[in-house]
Design an enzyme around this catalytic site. Structure first.
Site, PDB file in Angstrom:
ATOM      1  N   SER A  58      -1.181   5.121   4.717  1.00 56.73           N
ATOM      2  CA  SER A  58      -2.401   5.489   3.998  1.00 56.73           C
ATOM      3  C   SER A  58      -3.680   4.959   4.643  1.00 56.73           C
ATOM      4  O   SER A  58      -4.747   5.502   4.405  1.00 56.73           O
ATOM      5  CB  SER A  58      -2.332   5.021   2.550  1.00 56.73           C
ATOM      6  OG  SER A  58      -2.409   3.623   2.481  1.00 56.73           O
ATOM      7  N   LYS A 104      -6.694  -0.448  -0.050  1.00 56.04           N
ATOM      8  CA  LYS A 104      -7.458   0.797   0.007  1.00 56.04           C
ATOM      9  C   LYS A 104      -8.926   0.461   0.238  1.00 56.04           C
ATOM     10  O   LYS A 104      -9.352  -0.680   0.118  1.00 56.04           O
ATOM     11  CB  LYS A 104      -7.334   1.601  -1.300  1.00 56.04           C
ATOM     12  CG  LYS A 104      -5.915   1.949  -1.706  1.00 56.04           C
ATOM     13  CD  LYS A 104      -5.295   2.974  -0.824  1.00 56.04           C
ATOM     14  CE  LYS A 104      -3.891   3.299  -1.348  1.00 56.04           C
ATOM     15  NZ  LYS A 104      -3.031   3.833  -0.362  1.00 56.04           N
TER      16      LYS A 104
END
Length: 182
Positions: A58, A104
């Site tokens: 990711s 993130k």
């Protein structure tokens, strides 16, 4: 008589392995120092900095799929001092297993308007509620993030990712610059 062949005295080898009980003061001093070291290490890892490894695609190309070791600043716990563009480590809001953490990038802070899903539903805007942030991975097609589970409570943030230790040392800085008005 020659000392090397004497049967009455112990050999040098035997004297090395004789047991000499330590003094009680030395044992107490060692125990106190060991406890102080453990306490300092615990406080440092719990409240200042920690090191963790990454797994997943990711955050490509910023981080590798496997094997990166990152430094997390705990001075930014619960979203303290983070801003748009920072990478944060937080407890996963959906898969709240023990220690299930993700890394993130923040793209929206409380009150900001963000595009909910630039890939799946372009143009749909969402306002980030108070006490929350909006996060995405750098590799959108392979990221499970706020586009899937919504805004992340700032209380779940466990720290700000400030550096990669291995395989290549790199300090992460927020490269976003404010827009200049003309």
């Amino acid at each position: 008589m020659n000392r090397l062949f004497s049967t009455s005295s112990k050999s040098r080898f035997a004297r090395l392995f004789e047991f000499h009980p330590p003094e009680p003061r030395a044992v107490a001093r060692f125990t106190v120092r060991a406890l102080q070291g453990c306490l300092f290490t615990h406080l440092f890892w719990e409240h200042f900095y920690s090191v963790g490894s990454t797994v997943g695609a990711s955050m490509l190309p910023t981080m590798n799929i496997l094997g990166d070791y990152i430094v997390i600043s705990k001075l930014h716990i619960r979203g303290r001092g983070v801003e748009v563009g920072d990478m944060v480590s937080y407890l996963h809001p959906v898969h709240a297993g023990p220690g299930e953490r993700v890394v993130k990038r923040i793209i929206g802070m409380p009150g900001d308007f963000v595009v909910a899903d630039p890939v799946g539903a372009p143009g749909k805007m969402v306002q980030v509620p108070e006490g929350h942030c909006w996060t995405t991975g750098d590799n959108l097609p392979f990221s499970y993030d706020s586009r899937n589970y919504g805004p992340v409570p700032l209380a779940l943030i466990r720290g700000k990712v400030i550096a990669r230790l291995y395989p290549n040392r790199r300090w992460f800085e927020n490269a976003l610059k404010p827009v200049e008005e003309y």
